[in-house]
Design a protein around this motif. Structure first.
Motif: not given
Length: 327
Positions: A7-26, A52-60
């Protein structure tokens, strides 16, 4: 090298890409204030905020559609599904829109989006929460499918997926989020999509396995080595595009193959790999390709039955003994 949980490796990847590109969001269920159902997104809300870190309703279906539209308009969304079992509700957006937009619009539109989350069985969660969907999505043109087995692969491939201009399904085993492994501290580390890796050298049989089945295969290989049988284990890492060339080259050396796949036998990864081997390397085979899969039955809830249902090292040992004529 740093030792990180999956889980930490995945988070690290997301964090690095969000930091380097403002168009990336989750975006996804509980990714923000709750820090993610499996704590993959822990701390990202504090760092990047609600835009850029967005909680959504339960509606996939709903939030997957928002993600696809955002990608078509120049953003790079990461859409988290709590499990790909729930992503069935969003299959229309993934299969009919994300995968086909570039083709149907003559290349005028790209859809740089990552759909990620837990895939396959997690434990005693019942039949509707225990399905491996990697082979299903791999059937559709326009989609890339990644199913990693170790933390370093997860980091390197997720960074590549986020940068890719086409839709990528990035699948993770729920049972592996706490798995620890060494991850390179190399700056901006990435792994090309579509490149497998030989993770154990051997001369007697090629074993192809991904996800948590890779770890089952490794356990089986250790047992077989005690009897003098050396398995060469290949982790494809990417289901589609599949590095079949690496598998073929290994079979030219070992002349035997076992495919371990956490899906049902009909139409899964094992079936496709078996076909490609007989088409490309038939003359090199000294035995028919064997596969280790789930049975053709839904996941039971009962713990003893579930343990019988899920492939284990004993099943892999039996398959290797079959192709080496030791059975």
């Amino acid at each position: 090298m740093a030792e990180l949980q999956f889980r930490e490796a995945i988070k690290q990847a997301i964090d690095e890409e969000m930091e380097s590109d403002e168009n990336v969001f989750i975006m996804g269920e509980e990714v923000a204030e709750y820090n993610g159902a499996y704590k993959v997104t822990e701390g990202l809300l504090d760092k990047y905020g609600f835009r850029r870190v967005i909680d959504t309703p339960i509606s996939e279906l709903g939030f997957a559609g928002i993600g696809v539209g955002a990608a078509m308009n120049g953003l790079r969304p990461i859409v988290e599904f709590m499990t790909f079992n729930f992503a069935v509700l969003a299959a229309d957006q993934i299969i009919n829109h994300a995968s086909k937009a570039r083709y149907m619009l003559g290349g005028q539109v790209s859809t740089p989006i990552v759909f990620r989350g837990a895939n396959a069985s997690a434990g005693q969660l019942g039949a509707t929460h225990s399905v491996a969907y990697d082979s299903m999505y791999a059937m559709f043109p326009g989609l890339k499918v990644i199913y990693t087995s170790e933390p370093e692969d997860a980091k390197g491939l997720l960074k590549s997926a986020i940068r890719d201009d086409d839709p990528v399904l990035f699948m993770e085993s729920e049972q592996m989020y706490g798995l620890k492994g060494e991850v390179t501290e190399e700056e901006d580390f990435t792994i090309p999509i579509g490149k497998g890796k030989i993770k154990r050298e051997g001369d007697d049989v090629t074993v192809v396995a991904t996800g948590k089945m890779y770890h089952i295969a490794q356990n089986a290989a250790k047992e077989l080595a005690k009897d003098g049988v050396e398995c060469e284990i290949i982790d494809p890492r990417t289901i589609k595009p599949l590095d079949i060339e690496m598998i073929i080259e290994s079979i030219k050396k070992t002349n035997r193959c076992v495919v371990v796949d956490e899906s049902h036998p009909f139409g899964g990864l094992a079936s496709e790999v078996g076909f490609l081997i007989q088409r490309e390397a038939f003359d090199y085979l000294d035995a028919p390709v064997q596969r280790v899969t789930l049975p053709d039955v839904n996941a039971p809830f009962s713990k003893p039955l579930f343990d019988l249902w899920l492939p284990d090292a004993k099943n892999v040992v039996e398959a290797v003994n079959t192709v080496t004529y030791r059975k």
